[in-house]
Design an enzyme around this catalytic site. Sequence first.
Site, PDB file in Angstrom:
ATOM      1  N   TYR A  32       7.192   8.550 -11.996  1.00 56.19           N
ATOM      2  CA  TYR A  32       7.878   7.364 -12.491  1.00 56.19           C
ATOM      3  C   TYR A  32       6.903   6.375 -13.086  1.00 56.19           C
ATOM      4  O   TYR A  32       5.692   6.517 -12.936  1.00 56.19           O
ATOM      5  CB  TYR A  32       8.710   6.720 -11.380  1.00 56.19           C
ATOM      6  CG  TYR A  32       7.934   5.928 -10.349  1.00 56.19           C
ATOM      7  CD1 TYR A  32       7.120   6.559  -9.419  1.00 56.19           C
ATOM      8  CD2 TYR A  32       8.017   4.540 -10.308  1.00 56.19           C
ATOM      9  CE1 TYR A  32       6.417   5.814  -8.467  1.00 56.19           C
ATOM     10  CE2 TYR A  32       7.317   3.794  -9.365  1.00 56.19           C
ATOM     11  CZ  TYR A  32       6.518   4.445  -8.443  1.00 56.19           C
ATOM     12  OH  TYR A  32       5.819   3.715  -7.526  1.00 56.19           O
ATOM     13  N   LYS A 150       1.573   9.243 -10.144  1.00 57.16           N
ATOM     14  CA  LYS A 150       2.610   8.272  -9.767  1.00 57.16           C
ATOM     15  C   LYS A 150       3.905   9.002  -9.440  1.00 57.16           C
ATOM     16  O   LYS A 150       4.846   9.032 -10.236  1.00 57.16           O
ATOM     17  CB  LYS A 150       2.804   7.246 -10.893  1.00 57.16           C
ATOM     18  CG  LYS A 150       3.502   5.969 -10.438  1.00 57.16           C
ATOM     19  CD  LYS A 150       3.300   4.840 -11.417  1.00 57.16           C
ATOM     20  CE  LYS A 150       4.120   3.625 -11.099  1.00 57.16           C
ATOM     21  NZ  LYS A 150       3.817   2.997  -9.804  1.00 57.16           N
ATOM     22  N   GLU A 182      -5.256   0.660  -1.078  1.00 57.68           N
ATOM     23  CA  GLU A 182      -4.465  -0.196  -1.973  1.00 57.68           C
ATOM     24  C   GLU A 182      -3.280  -0.745  -1.191  1.00 57.68           C
ATOM     25  O   GLU A 182      -3.104  -0.435  -0.015  1.00 57.68           O
ATOM     26  CB  GLU A 182      -3.999   0.591  -3.206  1.00 57.68           C
ATOM     27  CG  GLU A 182      -3.200   1.835  -2.874  1.00 57.68           C
ATOM     28  CD  GLU A 182      -2.900   2.729  -4.074  1.00 57.68           C
ATOM     29  OE1 GLU A 182      -2.875   2.239  -5.221  1.00 57.68           O
ATOM     30  OE2 GLU A 182      -2.669   3.937  -3.850  1.00 57.68           O
ATOM     31  N   LEU A 206      -3.758   4.709  -6.983  1.00 57.43           N
ATOM     32  CA  LEU A 206      -3.125   4.754  -8.304  1.00 57.43           C
ATOM     33  C   LEU A 206      -3.999   3.970  -9.282  1.00 57.43           C
ATOM     34  O   LEU A 206      -4.505   2.900  -8.946  1.00 57.43           O
ATOM     35  CB  LEU A 206      -1.725   4.127  -8.242  1.00 57.43           C
ATOM     36  CG  LEU A 206      -0.960   4.302  -9.558  1.00 57.43           C
ATOM     37  CD1 LEU A 206      -0.495   5.745  -9.714  1.00 57.43           C
ATOM     38  CD2 LEU A 206       0.214   3.356  -9.645  1.00 57.43           C
TER      39      LEU A 206
HETATM   40  N1  PDD Z   1       3.917   0.167  -8.236  1.00 65.25           N
HETATM   41  N2  PDD Z   1      -0.716   1.187  -6.400  1.00 65.25           N
HETATM   42  C1  PDD Z   1       0.489   1.653  -6.044  1.00 65.25           C
HETATM   43  C2  PDD Z   1       0.585   2.507  -4.831  1.00 65.25           C
HETATM   44  C3  PDD Z   1       1.624   1.342  -6.823  1.00 65.25           C
HETATM   45  O1  PDD Z   1       2.828   1.822  -6.471  1.00 65.25           O
HETATM   46  C4  PDD Z   1       1.487   0.507  -7.952  1.00 65.25           C
HETATM   47  C5  PDD Z   1       2.650   0.138  -8.832  1.00 65.25           C
HETATM   48  C6  PDD Z   1       0.202   0.017  -8.274  1.00 65.25           C
HETATM   49  C7  PDD Z   1      -0.041  -0.866  -9.466  1.00 65.25           C
HETATM   50  O2  PDD Z   1       0.063  -0.158 -10.677  1.00 65.25           O
HETATM   51  P1  PDD Z   1       0.523  -0.873 -12.022  1.00 65.25           P
HETATM   52  O3  PDD Z   1      -0.419  -1.997 -12.217  1.00 65.25           O
HETATM   53  O4  PDD Z   1       0.369   0.179 -13.049  1.00 65.25           O
HETATM   54  O5  PDD Z   1       1.931  -1.337 -11.822  1.00 65.25           O
HETATM   55  C8  PDD Z   1      -0.868   0.386  -7.482  1.00 65.25           C
HETATM   56  C9  PDD Z   1       5.099  -0.090  -9.044  1.00 65.25           C
HETATM   57  C10 PDD Z   1       5.098  -1.433  -9.680  1.00 65.25           C
HETATM   58  C11 PDD Z   1       6.324   0.190  -8.194  1.00 65.25           C
HETATM   59  O6  PDD Z   1       6.283   1.158  -7.463  1.00 65.25           O
HETATM   60  O7  PDD Z   1       7.330  -0.529  -8.301  1.00 65.25           O
END
Ligand code: PDD
Length: 286
Positions: A32, A150, A182, A206
């Site tokens: 996703y 992801k 994280e 991620l």
């Molecule tokens: N989540 N680490 C994890 C485990 C994440 O699920 C996310 C993002 C990030 C940040 O990635 P980015 O900057 O590309 O959004 C780091 C999204 C926002 C979610 O699951 O809703």
Amino acid sequence: MRTVYVNGEYLPETEASISIFDRGFLMADGVYEVTSVLDGKLIDFDGHAVRLSRSLNELEMNNPISKADLLEVHRELVRLNEIEEGLIYLQITRGSDGDRDFAFPDPETTVPTIVLFTQNKPGLADSPAAKRGAKIISIDDIRWGRRDIKTVQLLYPSMGKMMAKKAGCDDAWMVEDGFVTEGTSNNAYIVKGNKIITRALSNDILHGITRAAVLRFAREAQMEVEERNFTIDEAKQADEAFTTSASAFVMPVVEIDGVALGDGAPGRVAPRLREIYLDEMRKAAI
Ligand code: PDD
């Protein structure tokens, strides 16, 4: 009622459906992306599209849509649902070959499922939570070893969020072998003096799209960035901490496991980075 996108069609959300045999549903066999919308425009679409391709490649899944078409679908959903500020959720799964089996179905005959929907979030940029700052707890990171992909396998992050809520906090940072990996849905940072410290990229975390942009802006603003492991104890003694994600941009962290950082209010660096990020990304939005 929202208009959503499923396998080439725009439909009212109540009329959209996928198979009960879909591997996303049965096996969490899907990936996703979440892209934010500000001023009715997409923030860092390119970054999300590139990471999507990478996630699909790593799982040997076909990409059912070109980048140009994907951009069109994002824009059309923003238009149809009149989104000024909010999020677009995109999911691609390995699809269904009409049964349950651990082995992947033949990619020649099984088409991936693609679903997109919008989440309207007025006030996303001017968020009271960002002015207050987040309180977090630390929890063990017991996720699998390919967190760089992801995937929709989000049960443990959801449990982590619930552990935080039960503790009266907003979120959780995960810790493995003594070091912070994280947040449940964001990347984690601490600030000491003029130095921003965050874990280096690997399969352990991620590769945040927001992270890449924020670190670029930080370096451009002459802030020092150190990509290395840090412990929860080091975080508790930091001047500041924050997280980054497409859904919350730069979010100050004001408390870790009950220990207030600084004076317990957002510090100097995180709010400044949030402002730079929002300004620059609004300018570059498409
Ligand atoms: N989540 N680490 C994890 C485990 C994440 O699920 C996310 C993002 C990030 C940040 O990635 P980015 O900057 O590309 O959004 C780091 C999204 C926002 C979610 O699951 O809703």
